[in-house]
Design an enzyme around this catalytic site. Structure first.
Site, mmCIF file in Angstrom:
data_model
loop_
_atom_site.group_PDB
_atom_site.id
_atom_site.type_symbol
_atom_site.label_atom_id
_atom_site.label_comp_id
_atom_site.label_asym_id
_atom_site.label_seq_id
_atom_site.Cartn_x
_atom_site.Cartn_y
_atom_site.Cartn_z
ATOM 1 N N ASP A 41 0.840 -1.202 0.000
ATOM 2 C CA ASP A 41 0.000 0.000 0.000
ATOM 3 C C ASP A 41 0.871 1.246 0.000
ATOM 4 O OD1 ASP A 41 -2.777 -0.042 -0.045
ATOM 5 O OD2 ASP A 41 -2.948 -0.662 2.053
ATOM 6 N N GLU A 71 -5.489 4.264 -3.201
ATOM 7 C CA GLU A 71 -6.924 4.402 -2.925
ATOM 8 C C GLU A 71 -7.548 5.523 -3.764
ATOM 9 O OE1 GLU A 71 -7.606 4.956 1.268
ATOM 10 O OE2 GLU A 71 -6.673 3.048 1.790
ATOM 11 N N GLU A 76 -14.092 -2.209 -0.963
ATOM 12 C CA GLU A 76 -14.216 -2.304 0.503
ATOM 13 C C GLU A 76 -15.542 -1.718 0.977
ATOM 14 O OE1 GLU A 76 -10.808 -1.003 2.753
ATOM 15 O OE2 GLU A 76 -11.872 -1.222 4.662
#
Ligand code: KIV
Length: 278
Positions: free
Chosen positions: A92, A124, A192
């Site tokens: 990430d 993200e 998510e």
């Protein structure tokens, strides 16, 4: 060991993940942050390991992923790669390491591959700026995993950890972002905290595999945060989580036993003690 390749020593590639989707074979993904668990995940045949910035909460004790630094991610990423040298590892990129400029995003993604030794990065969001940065990273030869729905780095602007994509407007925005991320070159996409029906619709619409967490069974794969999945965080019991083991209880039992035996002077025993000759 179960692994989607015939040769357990062959690290899967982005092409394998696409082929798994076209065969309808679910991708089994777990997060990991250290060498001990990385060895276990590789030995048991996980398809892909994510060094998530959930590191901040589950390992470093921060109250969100926002404070996590690239140095912390690289430090833990290196440990995971040492423990799972034959597994595809995604790292990430933490908050503000890819949002400021495309140039910085490429440089930081490059550091993840060069310094941690991982095979890909995850970012993200699905805004045009993020998609442009992804496009450039992919052009530079860096595989990128996208992440939409609940994006924890934006927890403060989202107003908490809540389900995303409810209602027509939010759902069509999520679908648009997913398509934009695929067109930008992502090789897979985390969904998510998204309603199961919407996650299924997105998964059927995309060529790339979706990997769900709190997004139902119709995603192309599933990911969980390892300490949560193994019951090391017993008080964290959201609806989407299943605890596949109770490691917290087992660890406490072991610690209590050690304390008892030291205090009773029954450990170390003779079998743990060196003599003159042996
Ligand atoms: O940081 C993380 O662990 C993640 C997973 C929840 C997908 O992004």
């Amino acid at each position: 060991m179960s692994h989607s390749s015939d040769d357990p020593k062959r690290r899967l590639t982005v092409r394998d993940f696409l082929e798994m989707k076209s065969r309808g074979e679910p991708l089994a993904v777990l997060t990991c942050y250290d060498v001990l668990f990385a060895r276990i995940l590789e030995a048991e045949g996980v398809d892909l390991i994510l060094v998530g910035d959930s590191l901040g909460q589950v390992v470093l004790g921060y109250d969100s992923t926002v404070p996590v630094t690239l140095e912390e991610m690289i430090h833990h990423g290196r440990a995971v790669v040492r423990g799972a040298p034959h597994t595809f590892v995604v790292l990430d990129l933490p908050f503000l390491t890819y949002q400021v400029s495309t140039e910085e995003a490429i440089r930081n993604a490059g550091r993840a591959l060069k310094e941690a030794g991982v095979q890909a990065v995850k970012v993200e969001g699905g805004s045009p700026d993020i998609c442009e940065a992804i496009q450039r990273m992919v052009q530079a030869g860096i595989p990128v995993m996208g992440h939409v729905g609940l994006t924890p780095q934006s927890v403060h602007s989202l107003g908490g950890y809540r389900v995303q994509g409810r209602g027509e407007e939010e759902a069509s925005r999520l679908m648009e972002e997913a398509v934009a991320l695929q067109e930008a070159g992502c090789f897979s996409l985390v969904l998510e905290l998204v309603p199961g029906d919407l996650a299924g619709e997105v998964s059927r619409h995309l060529r790339i595999p979706t990997i769900g967490i709190g997004a139902g069974v119709e995603c192309d794969g599933q990911v969980l945060v390892l300490p949560d999945a193994l019951g090391m965080n017993p008080d964290f019991q959201p609806r989407f989580l299943k605890q596949f083991a109770q490691l917290d209880q087992e660890a406490r039992r072991g610690v209590r036993q050690f304390l008892r035996e030291v205090r009773e002077s029954t450990f170390p025993g003779e079998e743990h003690t060196f003599g003159e000759g042996k």
